[in-house]
Design an enzyme around this catalytic site. Structure first.
Site, PDB file in Angstrom:
ATOM      1  N   GLU A 158       7.822 -12.659   4.225  1.00 56.56           N
ATOM      2  CA  GLU A 158       8.296 -13.077   2.894  1.00 56.56           C
ATOM      3  C   GLU A 158       7.557 -14.264   2.282  1.00 56.56           C
ATOM      4  OE1 GLU A 158      12.524 -13.568   3.367  1.00 56.56           O
ATOM      5  OE2 GLU A 158      12.825 -11.479   3.897  1.00 56.56           O
ATOM      6  N   GLU A 263      13.109  -2.631   7.933  1.00 53.43           N
ATOM      7  CA  GLU A 263      14.496  -3.130   7.926  1.00 53.43           C
ATOM      8  C   GLU A 263      15.363  -2.233   7.052  1.00 53.43           C
ATOM      9  OE1 GLU A 263      14.644  -7.324   6.973  1.00 53.43           O
ATOM     10  OE2 GLU A 263      12.838  -7.748   8.119  1.00 53.43           O
TER      11      GLU A 263
END
Ligand code: XIL
Length: 369
Positions: A158, A263
């Site tokens: 991220e 995910e």
């Protein structure tokens, strides 16, 4: 509509014929995700601490039956594995690696560099030298310990904003934009026998994808190894960005990268934003928690259809996708029950709170027929 009703009936019939009996605990579904997709991609799950320690006995058999890859949901994050400047706690991570080896489950290390879930001593750290020392020591120590023992690393998690610019994280602020390339350089040296990935949410969206591609090109231009990109895949019901996902798979693969879906879960509850920034939160209220007792059939069906469409797409590009990992074993254990609003009842996965396969499970399996 009629077609939907028919496929709904077909799934119900398949559930019945497969010997699945409701009310039975730990009812083993006849089909296995990892077997079904064994020639296509690995099928993974996130594991929490009690699953890694074997304390979640109800999950244990299902995990072995369904999954051949696993990502620690939290225990390899720096706040847990590196709790003090000069202290590491490898206990649970070592257990996970042993568990993977024993059960033929490939482990994805998650994650070496992330601005969230940092140890307390690093939060609000102002001193750039200290940030660099933490960054370097952490990667060297953790990546070296698990080199070749974990199959892949989410080296950096991220680093991007939604518009594709660099997120102003502690690492970017103190080390500059090149911290991403540096992280891969250190990981490459410390973990020569492990695949290296950049992981993010919404990096299938065009602007963020462009930022992700620029990041990757920078790493490659520096002569540093990056094996692939992880698309987290925290998506929302009825709004799966299939076109953007397909375009991203193609564009990442064109850079010579492997793609992991890292995910995967599908949010079924109301939400006023997209993505998975863990610092973004909403206040819980009755309107935000509409399915406290059960998921309505229409929503269950939409969820199944969304998962079906996703897996059809993944299969179409299975030569480019090496792994598809769900973010949790069953609905009751999903982080989405507490994020972005606390205390909700969510239904984002393929197994329900009783570990029973949901209609979405059967639709996913059926994509191979
Ligand atoms: C989540 C975990 O599931 C939660 O248990 C924890 O409280 C917060 O983090 N993107 C990631 C994951 O890369 O590490 C996050 O996991 C979900 C979003």
């Amino acid at each position: 509509m009629l077609k939907n009703k028919c496929s709904w009936l077909a799934i119900t019939a398949a559930m019945f014929l497969s010997g699945y009996t409701s009310g039975q605990n730990n009812a083993a579904p006849a089909a296995s995700l990892k077997e079904t997709f064994k020639n296509d991609f690995l099928i993974g799950t996130a594991l929490n601490a009690s699953q890694i320690e074997g304390k979640d006995t109800r999950a244990a058999a299902l995990i072995l039956q369904q999954f051949n890859a696993a990502t620690p949901e939290n225990i390899m994050k720096s706040m847990i594995i590196h709790p003090a400047w000069d202290r590491y706690d490898f206990d649970l991570a070592d257990k996970l690696v042993d568990y993977g080896k024993k059960n033929n489950i490939k482990i994805n290390g998650h994650t070496l560099v992330w601005h969230s879930q940092l140890p307390a001593f690093m939060r609000n750290m102002k001193d750039a030298d200290s940030v660099r020392k933490f960054f370097t020591d952490h990667i060297n120590t953790v990546a070296r310990r698990y080199s070749g023992k974990v199959f892949s690393w989410d080296v950096v998690n991220e680093a991007l904003n939604e518009d594709g610019t660099m997120r102003k994280s502690i690492f970017q602020q103190k080390l500059g934009d090149d911290f991403v390339t540096e992280a891969f350089r250190l990981a490459q040296a410390a973990s020569p026998n492990t695949e290296l990935y950049y992981n993010d949410y919404n990096n299938e969206q065009p602007a963020k994808r462009a930022g992700c591609i620029a990041l990757v090109k920078k790493i490659q231009a520096a002569g540093v190894r990056i094996d692939g990109v992880g698309i987290q895949g925290h998506w929302q019901i009825g709004k799966i960005p299939l076109k953007d996902i397909e375009e991203s798979i193609l564009q990442y693969a064109a850079l010579g990268l492997k793609v992991h879906i890292t995910e995967l879960d599908i949010e079924v509850l109301p939400r006023n934003f997209q993505g998975a920034d863990v610092s973004q939160r909403m206040e819980n209220n009755a309107a935000l928690n509409p399915y406290k007792t059960a998921l309505p059939d229409s929503v269950q069906q939409q969820l199944a259809n969304d998962y079906e469409a996703l897996f059809k797409l993944f299969l179409k590009h299975s030569d480019k996708i090496d792994r598809v990992t769900f973010w949790g074993v069953n609905d009751g254990q999903s982080w989405l029950n507490d994020w972005p609003a606390r205390g909700r009842t969510n239904y984002p996965l393929l197994f329900d709170r009783e570990f029973k396969p949901k209609p979405a499970f059967y639709k996913v399996i059926a994509t191979k027929n």
